[in-house]
Design an enzyme around this catalytic site. Structure first.
Site, PDB file in Angstrom:
ATOM      1  CB  SER A   1      31.526  20.688  -8.192  1.00 57.73           C
ATOM      2  OG  SER A   1      31.803  20.367  -6.856  1.00 57.73           O
TER       3      SER A   1
ATOM      4  NE  ARG B   1      39.057  20.749 -14.476  1.00 58.61           N
ATOM      5  CZ  ARG B   1      38.641  19.967 -13.474  1.00 58.61           C
ATOM      6  NH1 ARG B   1      38.989  20.215 -12.232  1.00 58.61           N
ATOM      7  NH2 ARG B   1      37.879  18.932 -13.718  1.00 58.61           N
TER       8      ARG B   1
ATOM      9  CG  HIS C   1      35.410  22.804 -10.001  1.00 55.22           C
ATOM     10  ND1 HIS C   1      36.685  22.414  -9.673  1.00 55.22           N
ATOM     11  CD2 HIS C   1      34.586  21.996  -9.302  1.00 55.22           C
ATOM     12  CE1 HIS C   1      36.619  21.406  -8.819  1.00 55.22           C
ATOM     13  NE2 HIS C   1      35.368  21.137  -8.571  1.00 55.22           N
TER      14      HIS C   1
END
Lengths: 211, 211
Positions: B18, B41, B44
């Site tokens: 990812s 993040r 993500h």
């Protein structure tokens, strides 16, 4: 605006004002009217108008989901976050339990020993316990894919699947996999979704009964 | 891809894949390198690349936030969802507590009697208890505005404010209000944010220490 005025705004007025803004900025809604409150609550939760195009409803799913909730069907989630986001007052009023097995020690150990995600093992455990539950997947595509396999095998017979995992690996594939099952479902196509989206969809269904 | 192959993918490989996709699709990063893992993040967690433009970091905030976490500073959130999303293993390793007062009966009663949001009352309670905590606001702009007032009054002295409320009423104003305080902060400008964004930012800071 004076800040004391801001803080004096009542919670219910904040939500009404938000929904008014969302209605004004949305494209004209051409889907079934019963789906609209679900779409609006997801936009309310994310401030992301892409969800007016992304959400896919199987025919009649909102009415069927509300019947299941009225009957006190258990909600299973793939994250503690999604479980935390479901309105507990509404669940109590209907006798609905919210379950998530992700933090169980047994799930953690089995996932580590098999080299699969905890999400997969938690779905297997939930299907054994409540095969006819409402399953809401807001995070892990592996959980949704495993659930679809268990549906095809006749082991899971969900009253509803909320299929809104988020991310970059197998997420789109997992939602396409869900579309090939015959179960009532609400899914966010594409990469987007998340635990907040999962609980927003569940809350929209609950509020349609309890408010 | 065969579904059994999908489920055999190991969790750590999913995250690595990812992050590789995110890095490939992001614009070139021109901010401080220490901020990049936080931005990645959040993307993500949301699959929303708008956050590469929305996130605002005060100078040196990531280093200071990590110092505070290393010292075991309590994290206060405005929702149970954000609290549920913070990685508990990382918190345990550092001796960090995660607190949310939103569901306290006393908070509920006081909010109803004053006609303000529970979020406001929960912030006031948290500031009395841990005035130097890390405060993460992922939902309620009223919580962030009240926190800013308590900062200006010298009652709150946060080690870090994560200011990522989401929505349509007073959300943008609350983030602009935060920008006028002198505290270290990470904020998502505009309407977007959310409990998952708040916990993603906290987890990125934690993983920078524990992984």
């Amino acid at each position: 605006m004076c800040l004391e005025e801001v803080n004096a705004v009542r919670p219910e007025e904040i939500e009404q004002a938000s929904m008014k803004t969302i209605a004004a900025e949305m494209d004209p809604w051409r889907g079934p009217g019963e789906n609209l409150p679900v779409v609006m609550r997801v936009i309310h939760t994310t401030a992301d108008f892409e969800f007016q195009k992304n959400l896919r409803f199987t025919p009649g799913v909102v009415g069927r989901a509300r019947e299941a909730l009225r009957a006190g069907t258990t909600i299973v989630t793939d994250t503690m976050m999604a479980a935390a986001g479901v309105n507990k007052k509404a669940c109590r009023a209907l006798g609905v339990q919210v379950a998530c097995r992700m933090s169980d020690a047994a799930v953690r150990e089995e996932a580590a020993s098999r080299g699969v995600t905890r999400a997969v093992v938690s779905m297997e455990a939930a299907v054994r316990e409540t095969p006819e539950a409402i399953f809401a997947i807001g995070n892990a595509p592996t959980a949704l894919i495993r659930l679809c396999e268990l549906i095809d095998a006749g082991e899971a017979r969900p009253a509803l699947v909320v299929g809104v995992p988020v991310g970059f690996v197998n997420v789109i594939e997992s939602k396409e996999r869900l579309a090939r099952t015959a179960v009532p479902s609400i899914a966010a196509m594409g990469r987007k979704g998340g635990s907040t989206v999962a609980s927003a969809i569940l809350n929209a269904l609950l509020y349609g009964i309890t408010r």
